[in-house]
Design a protein around this motif. Structure first.
Motif, short mmCIF file in Angstrom:
data_model
loop_
_atom_site.label_atom_id
_atom_site.label_comp_id
_atom_site.label_asym_id
_atom_site.label_seq_id
_atom_site.Cartn_x
_atom_site.Cartn_y
_atom_site.Cartn_z
N ILE A 14 0.85 -1.19 0.00
CA ILE A 14 0.00 0.00 0.00
C ILE A 14 0.88 1.24 0.00
O ILE A 14 0.64 2.19 -0.73
N SER A 15 1.94 1.27 0.81
CA SER A 15 2.81 2.43 0.83
C SER A 15 3.50 2.60 -0.50
O SER A 15 3.69 3.72 -0.96
N ALA A 16 3.89 1.51 -1.12
CA ALA A 16 4.54 1.62 -2.42
C ALA A 16 3.54 2.15 -3.43
O ALA A 16 3.88 2.99 -4.27
N LEU A 17 2.35 1.69 -3.33
CA LEU A 17 1.28 2.16 -4.24
C LEU A 17 1.01 3.64 -4.02
O LEU A 17 0.83 4.39 -4.98
N GLU A 18 0.96 4.05 -2.78
CA GLU A 18 0.65 5.44 -2.45
C GLU A 18 1.75 6.37 -2.96
O GLU A 18 1.47 7.49 -3.33
N SER A 19 2.94 5.91 -2.97
CA SER A 19 4.03 6.79 -3.38
C SER A 19 4.26 6.81 -4.87
O SER A 19 5.00 7.63 -5.38
N THR A 20 3.65 5.94 -5.60
CA THR A 20 3.85 5.89 -7.04
C THR A 20 2.90 6.83 -7.74
O THR A 20 1.95 7.36 -7.15
N THR A 21 3.12 7.00 -9.03
CA THR A 21 2.32 7.89 -9.84
C THR A 21 0.94 7.30 -10.04
O THR A 21 0.81 6.14 -10.40
N SER A 23 -2.67 8.07 -12.05
CA SER A 23 -3.43 8.80 -13.06
C SER A 23 -2.74 10.05 -13.54
O SER A 23 -3.32 11.13 -13.55
N GLY A 24 -1.52 9.99 -13.87
CA GLY A 24 -0.85 11.09 -14.52
C GLY A 24 -0.37 12.17 -13.61
O GLY A 24 0.04 13.23 -14.07
N VAL A 25 -0.42 12.03 -12.31
CA VAL A 25 0.09 13.05 -11.40
C VAL A 25 1.34 12.46 -10.75
O VAL A 25 1.26 11.67 -9.82
N PRO A 26 2.52 12.79 -11.30
CA PRO A 26 3.74 12.17 -10.78
C PRO A 26 4.10 12.67 -9.38
O PRO A 26 3.91 13.84 -9.08
N GLY A 27 4.47 11.80 -8.55
CA GLY A 27 4.96 12.13 -7.23
C GLY A 27 3.88 12.50 -6.23
O GLY A 27 4.19 13.01 -5.16
N THR A 28 2.64 12.24 -6.54
CA THR A 28 1.56 12.58 -5.60
C THR A 28 0.94 11.29 -5.12
O THR A 28 0.52 10.45 -5.91
N SER A 29 0.86 11.17 -3.82
CA SER A 29 0.28 9.95 -3.27
C SER A 29 -1.24 10.03 -3.29
O SER A 29 -1.83 11.10 -3.46
N ILE A 30 -1.86 8.85 -3.09
CA ILE A 30 -3.33 8.80 -3.06
C ILE A 30 -3.83 9.66 -1.91
O ILE A 30 -4.82 10.38 -2.03
N GLU A 31 -3.12 9.60 -0.81
CA GLU A 31 -3.53 10.40 0.37
C GLU A 31 -3.51 11.88 0.03
O GLU A 31 -4.44 12.61 0.35
N GLN A 32 -2.44 12.31 -0.66
CA GLN A 32 -2.33 13.72 -1.02
C GLN A 32 -3.43 14.10 -2.01
O GLN A 32 -4.00 15.19 -1.94
N ARG A 33 -3.70 13.16 -2.93
CA ARG A 33 -4.76 13.44 -3.90
C ARG A 33 -6.11 13.56 -3.21
O ARG A 33 -6.89 14.45 -3.51
N PHE A 34 -6.40 12.63 -2.28
CA PHE A 34 -7.68 12.71 -1.55
C PHE A 34 -7.76 13.99 -0.71
O PHE A 34 -8.79 14.66 -0.67
N THR A 35 -6.64 14.35 -0.09
CA THR A 35 -6.61 15.58 0.71
C THR A 35 -6.84 16.79 -0.19
O THR A 35 -7.63 17.69 0.13
N SER A 36 -6.15 16.79 -1.34
CA SER A 36 -6.33 17.88 -2.29
C SER A 36 -7.77 17.96 -2.78
O SER A 36 -8.35 19.04 -2.89
N LEU A 37 -8.33 16.78 -3.09
CA LEU A 37 -9.74 16.73 -3.54
C LEU A 37 -10.68 17.27 -2.47
O LEU A 37 -11.58 18.05 -2.76
N HIS A 38 -10.45 16.83 -1.24
CA HIS A 38 -11.30 17.30 -0.13
C HIS A 38 -11.14 18.81 0.07
O HIS A 38 -12.13 19.51 0.33
#
Length: 173
Positions: A14-21, A23-38
Motif C-alpha cells: 500500500i505504501s509503495a502504491l501510495e508513493s507511485t504515480t 493517473s498522470g500526477v507524478p509524485g503525488t500519493s493517493i492520500e495527497q490526492r484525496f486531501t487535495s480533492l477534499h
C-alpha cells in the motif's frame, strides 16, 4: 504469524502504491490526492455557502425593503381611510346637527301656528258668545212677539165678539 506477515506485506504494498504515480500526477500519493480533492470540495462548498449567504442576505434586504415599503403604503392607506372615516363621521354629525336645527325650527313654527290657532279659537269663542247673546235676545224678542200676537188674537177675538153682539156682520169673502 502468517497473518502478521501478510499484514506487513500488505502495508508495504500500500505504501509503495501510495508513493507511485497515480493517473498522470507524478509524485503525488493517493492520500495527497484525496486531501487535495477534499480541500477543493471544501473550497467549492464554502464558495457555494458564501454565495447562498450573500443571496440570502440580498433577499433578506429586498424582503425587508419591500416589507417596509408595503408597511408604509398600508400605513398611508390606513391613515387615508381613518381620515375619510373621520370626515364622514364629521359630515354625519353635521348632518344630524342640521336635522336637529331644522327640527327645532319646525317645532318653533308649529308652536307659533298653535299660538295663532289658540288666538283664533279665543276670538271665535268671543264671537260665538256674542252670537249666542244675540240669539238669546232674538229668542226673547220672538217670545215677546208671540205673547203680543197671542194677546192681539185674543183682543181681536173679543173685539169680534163685541162687534157681533152689536149686530155687525162679517164681510163676505
Amino acid at each position: 504469524m502468517s497473518l502478521d506477515l501478510e499484514y506487513g506485506s500488505l502495508l508495504k504494498r500500500i505504501s509503495a502504491l501510495e508513493s507511485t504515480t497515480v493517473s498522470g500526477v507524478p509524485g503525488t500519493s493517493i492520500e495527497q490526492r484525496f486531501t487535495s480533492l477534499h480541500d477543493r470540495v471544501d473550497i467549492v462548498g464554502n464558495n457555494v455557502l458564501d454565495r447562498i449567504d450573500k443571496r440570502t442576505k440580498d433577499l433578506d434586504k429586498k424582503i425587508q425593503t419591500r416589507a417596509e415599503q408595503l408597511e408604509k403604503r398600508i400605513d398611508a392607506r390606513t391613515d387615508l381611510l381613518h381620515e375619510k372615516v373621520f370626515l364622514l363621521s364629521k359630515d354625519t354629525e353635521n348632518g344630524f346637527d342640521r336635522v336637529n336645527r331644522d327640527m327645532a325650527s319646525v317645532e318653533l313654527r308649529i308652536g307659533k301656528v298653535n299660538e295663532r290657532i289658540d288666538g283664533l279659537e279665543s276670538v271665535m269663542d268671543e264671537k260665538f258668545a256674542k252670537v249666542d247673546k244675540r240669539f238669546e235676545k232674538v229668542d226673547k224678542d220672538i217670545a215677546e212677539l208671540k205673547t203680543g200676537v197671542g194677546e192681539l188674537k185674543t183682543g181681536f177675538g173679543e173685539l169680534k165678539s163685541m162687534l157681533i153682539s152689536l149686530g155687525a156682520k162679517a164681510p163676505e169673502s
